[in-house]
Scaffold this motif. Structure first.
Motif, PDB file in Angstrom:
ATOM      1  N   LEU A 371       7.277  -8.170   3.227  1.00 35.75           N
ATOM      2  CA  LEU A 371       6.483  -8.667   2.111  1.00 35.75           C
ATOM      3  C   LEU A 371       7.146  -8.371   0.776  1.00 35.75           C
ATOM      4  N   CYS A 372       7.592  -7.137   0.580  1.00 35.25           N
ATOM      5  CA  CYS A 372       8.238  -6.779  -0.691  1.00 35.25           C
ATOM      6  C   CYS A 372       9.568  -7.501  -0.851  1.00 35.25           C
ATOM      7  N   GLN A 373      10.305  -7.616   0.232  1.00 37.44           N
ATOM      8  CA  GLN A 373      11.587  -8.294   0.176  1.00 37.44           C
ATOM      9  C   GLN A 373      11.420  -9.770  -0.175  1.00 37.44           C
ATOM     10  N   THR A 374      10.341 -10.365   0.250  1.00 33.26           N
ATOM     11  CA  THR A 374      10.096 -11.793   0.029  1.00 33.26           C
ATOM     12  C   THR A 374       9.432 -12.073  -1.312  1.00 33.26           C
ATOM     13  N   LEU A 375       8.473 -11.239  -1.693  1.00 38.11           N
ATOM     14  CA  LEU A 375       7.623 -11.548  -2.848  1.00 38.11           C
ATOM     15  C   LEU A 375       8.095 -10.942  -4.156  1.00 38.11           C
ATOM     16  N   GLY A 376       8.861  -9.869  -4.113  1.00 37.95           N
ATOM     17  CA  GLY A 376       9.262  -9.228  -5.356  1.00 37.95           C
ATOM     18  C   GLY A 376       8.058  -8.694  -6.099  1.00 37.95           C
ATOM     19  N   ILE A 377       8.024  -8.908  -7.393  1.00 42.71           N
ATOM     20  CA  ILE A 377       6.977  -8.333  -8.237  1.00 42.71           C
ATOM     21  C   ILE A 377       5.579  -8.849  -7.913  1.00 42.71           C
ATOM     22  N   GLU A 378       5.480 -10.017  -7.259  1.00 40.62           N
ATOM     23  CA  GLU A 378       4.162 -10.573  -6.927  1.00 40.62           C
ATOM     24  C   GLU A 378       3.349  -9.590  -6.089  1.00 40.62           C
ATOM     25  N   ILE A 379       4.002  -8.765  -5.277  1.00 38.21           N
ATOM     26  CA  ILE A 379       3.292  -7.817  -4.416  1.00 38.21           C
ATOM     27  C   ILE A 379       2.580  -6.750  -5.241  1.00 38.21           C
ATOM     28  N   ALA A 380       3.040  -6.537  -6.469  1.00 40.34           N
ATOM     29  CA  ALA A 380       2.451  -5.504  -7.332  1.00 40.34           C
ATOM     30  C   ALA A 380       1.466  -6.076  -8.342  1.00 40.34           C
ATOM     31  N   VAL A 381       1.185  -7.374  -8.270  1.00 39.03           N
ATOM     32  CA  VAL A 381       0.250  -8.011  -9.200  1.00 39.03           C
ATOM     33  C   VAL A 381      -1.151  -8.009  -8.591  1.00 39.03           C
ATOM     34  N   PHE A 382      -2.085  -7.437  -9.313  1.00 37.46           N
ATOM     35  CA  PHE A 382      -3.483  -7.345  -8.885  1.00 37.46           C
ATOM     36  C   PHE A 382      -4.161  -8.649  -9.297  1.00 37.46           C
ATOM     37  N   ARG A 383      -4.241  -9.592  -8.333  1.00 38.40           N
ATOM     38  CA  ARG A 383      -4.735 -10.909  -8.707  1.00 38.40           C
ATOM     39  C   ARG A 383      -5.034 -11.717  -7.442  1.00 38.40           C
ATOM     40  N   GLY A 384      -6.277 -11.933  -7.128  1.00 48.16           N
ATOM     41  CA  GLY A 384      -6.645 -12.815  -6.028  1.00 48.16           C
ATOM     42  C   GLY A 384      -6.335 -12.231  -4.655  1.00 48.16           C
ATOM     43  N   THR A 385      -6.961 -12.812  -3.661  1.00 45.31           N
ATOM     44  CA  THR A 385      -6.898 -12.266  -2.316  1.00 45.31           C
ATOM     45  C   THR A 385      -5.517 -12.332  -1.689  1.00 45.31           C
ATOM     46  N   GLU A 386      -4.721 -13.363  -2.006  1.00 49.86           N
ATOM     47  CA  GLU A 386      -3.425 -13.492  -1.343  1.00 49.86           C
ATOM     48  C   GLU A 386      -2.454 -12.393  -1.754  1.00 49.86           C
ATOM     49  N   ARG A 387      -2.419 -12.046  -3.023  1.00 53.28           N
ATOM     50  CA  ARG A 387      -1.563 -10.937  -3.449  1.00 53.28           C
ATOM     51  C   ARG A 387      -2.155  -9.600  -3.017  1.00 53.28           C
ATOM     52  N   ASN A 388      -3.459  -9.444  -3.212  1.00 52.27           N
ATOM     53  CA  ASN A 388      -4.091  -8.160  -2.949  1.00 52.27           C
ATOM     54  C   ASN A 388      -4.038  -7.781  -1.473  1.00 52.27           C
ATOM     55  N   LYS A 389      -4.279  -8.743  -0.600  1.00 49.69           N
ATOM     56  CA  LYS A 389      -4.219  -8.432   0.834  1.00 49.69           C
ATOM     57  C   LYS A 389      -2.787  -8.179   1.293  1.00 49.69           C
ATOM     58  N   ARG A 390      -1.839  -8.894   0.733  1.00 49.16           N
ATOM     59  CA  ARG A 390      -0.444  -8.615   1.079  1.00 49.16           C
ATOM     60  C   ARG A 390      -0.048  -7.201   0.658  1.00 49.16           C
ATOM     61  N   ARG A 391      -0.519  -6.777  -0.512  1.00 49.74           N
ATOM     62  CA  ARG A 391      -0.249  -5.407  -0.944  1.00 49.74           C
ATOM     63  C   ARG A 391      -0.942  -4.419  -0.004  1.00 49.74           C
ATOM     64  N   GLY A 392      -2.125  -4.785   0.476  1.00 54.54           N
ATOM     65  CA  GLY A 392      -2.807  -3.951   1.460  1.00 54.54           C
ATOM     66  C   GLY A 392      -2.025  -3.855   2.756  1.00 54.54           C
ATOM     67  N   PHE A 393      -1.441  -4.960   3.204  1.00 59.26           N
ATOM     68  CA  PHE A 393      -0.601  -4.934   4.405  1.00 59.26           C
ATOM     69  C   PHE A 393       0.615  -4.041   4.185  1.00 59.26           C
ATOM     70  N   HIS A 394       1.218  -4.165   2.987  1.00 58.13           N
ATOM     71  CA  HIS A 394       2.347  -3.288   2.647  1.00 58.13           C
ATOM     72  C   HIS A 394       1.928  -1.821   2.736  1.00 58.13           C
ATOM     73  N   ASN A 395       0.741  -1.496   2.204  1.00 57.15           N
ATOM     74  CA  ASN A 395       0.264  -0.114   2.254  1.00 57.15           C
ATOM     75  C   ASN A 395       0.108   0.375   3.692  1.00 57.15           C
ATOM     76  N   LEU A 396      -0.352  -0.507   4.570  1.00 62.94           N
ATOM     77  CA  LEU A 396      -0.463  -0.142   5.974  1.00 62.94           C
ATOM     78  C   LEU A 396       0.911   0.180   6.564  1.00 62.94           C
ATOM     79  N   HIS A 397       1.903  -0.612   6.188  1.00 67.22           N
ATOM     80  CA  HIS A 397       3.281  -0.371   6.645  1.00 67.22           C
ATOM     81  C   HIS A 397       3.772   1.008   6.195  1.00 67.22           C
ATOM     82  N   ILE A 398       3.539   1.329   4.923  1.00 67.00           N
ATOM     83  CA  ILE A 398       3.982   2.634   4.403  1.00 67.00           C
ATOM     84  C   ILE A 398       3.175   3.763   5.052  1.00 67.00           C
ATOM     85  N   PHE A 399       1.878   3.547   5.215  1.00 61.62           N
ATOM     86  CA  PHE A 399       1.036   4.567   5.844  1.00 61.62           C
ATOM     87  C   PHE A 399       1.517   4.863   7.262  1.00 61.62           C
TER      88      PHE A 399
END
Length: 412
Positions: A371-399
């Protein structure tokens, strides 16, 4: 140690355009959208926890989160096909529970034992948790005989009675899933008493319920009390607990699995800790939609904010964030654009220092997840479900990686 992620129909649209914010008009959510275990390889968890209350709601008319069509397809196809678990690189398990938080205010659980067995066995789950009734209070000095414990004792007795019935019916019906009893309590001693009763029934897998509000030291006090009576072959599951740093300690007390949505939900529910890295967290960069943020829409409707100006500031913030990530815009200009728009949609909270840290460090550039490799800064933008859930998936990966490191597992 196994980490189960509670399902709440959290998927992302792989065809979503982050610039135009448009979707494919032919998109069908259940067919086309992807679960976290389909987006990330390896999967960021060992399995899913699916609650009957989320799928079916219950008899008083409370609706679940599944549509009628989704519910019918889950029962028809079974959980493994519905959640496309065979698409994952590793074998994922399915655990079912009743979703006791959803009916905590009820006098008695709304499901019968056979209702729950029908759900677990009908959907092909690997594990099924008995019907329970949550006790939220923690009062370690209050005994079972104290009149202040009357309601807690009632709920514990209901939970143990249903666990006994559940065990018998599972044996009679020769179910295909492994049954778990639930220990509910309000003190270390009451939890130990519940585990004694469940082991006497025959359970060797026991879920510890009602511990979400407890501090770590309180959870450990309960686990130590359970240690005194726990059989060596009894395995514990912590319901709703995700304290990664404490997992190795929990493991020494017989805990072999747990579930939590916290890493995912922090992506869009927390005030500051929205983006995980292996050893830190960052605030996400808030750029809410002018037409989708309720408070801003009210300010526009009241005439307090000019809609055209709000749209200009919103677009400027998004453009500068992308230009900054591309090396075109400066950090100060980008930060100024975020602050200018923040004055319009918020006007109260100054997040500039936290935003500066996120922008300076650009943590998404150091992350190896897809996700981070594909989206770049979009993963860190708090805006709408598509960005927010992807950031949540990233958090699961790190967790999951943090968990593996805590347990001494190889991260390569």
């Amino acid at each position: 140690m196994r980490f189960f992620f509670p399902d709440s129909q959290d998927q992302v649209d792989p065809g979503f355009d982050f610039v135009t914010e448009e979707r494919d008009p032919l998109r069908v959510r259940q067919r086309d959208d992807l679960y976290a275990h389909e987006v990330l390889d390896p999967p960021p968890f060992h399995g899913l926890l699916v609650s009957k209350s989320i799928v079916d709601g219950y008899s008083d008319g409370s609706a679940g989160k599944y549509t009628g069509a989704q519910r019918r397809r889950l029962y028809r196809e079974g959980a493994r096909e519905f959640f496309r678990l065979d698409h994952a690189s590793g074998p994922l398990r399915i655990m079912g529970d009743c979703g006791a938080f959803s009916y905590v205010k009820e006098t008695y659980p709304p499901y019968s034992v056979d209702d729950v067995i029908d759900f677990y066995d009908g959907c092909g789950f690997d594990y099924g948790i008995a019907v329970d009734h949550v006790i939220f209070q923690y009062e370690p000095e209050i005994s079972r005989d104290d009149e202040r414990a009357i309601e807690w004792v009632r709920r514990q007795d209901i939970t143990l009675t249903l666990a006994n019935d559940f065990w018998k019916r599972c044996k009679d019906r020769r179910v295909r899933f492994s049954p778990l009893g639930v220990a509910q309590g309000w003190s270390p001693q009451s939890y130990a008493d519940a585990v004694v009763a469940l082991q006497r029934i025959g359970y060797r897998r026991i879920a510890m319920g009602g511990m979400v509000p407890l501090k770590t030291r309180e959870i450990l006090a309960c686990l130590r009390a359970v240690d005194d009576i726990r059989r060596s072959d009894t395995q514990l599951h912590l319901l709703g607990i995700s304290r990664c740093d404490d997992i190795p300690t929990f493991a020494t007390h017989g805990v072999t699995s747990f579930d939590s949505t916290s890493p995912f939900r922090q992506a869009f529910k927390d005030d500051r800790d929205n983006y995980y890295t292996f050893d830190s967290t960052y605030i996400a960069l808030r750029v809410p939609q002018v037409d989708g943020y309720v408070k801003l829409r009210k300010r526009i409707a009241s005439g307090e904010v000019d809609q055209r100006q709000a749209i200009i500031l919103e677009r400027s913030a998004l453009r500068l964030l992308r230009d900054y990530d591309a090396g075109i815009a400066s950090l100060d200009d980008t930060l100024a654009a975020l602050q200018n728009y923040s004055q319009v949609w918020d006007g109260k909270t100054d997040r500039s220092a936290a935003y500066r840290r996120t922008l300076q460090d650009r943590p998404w550039r150091d992350c190896t997840c897809t996700l981070c490799q594909t989206l770049g800064i979009e993963i860190a933008v708090f805006r709408g479900t598509e960005r927010n859930k992807r950031r949540g998936f990233h958090n699961l990966h790190i967790f999951r990686n943090r968990l593996r490191a805590q347990l001494g597992e190889d991260l390569t």
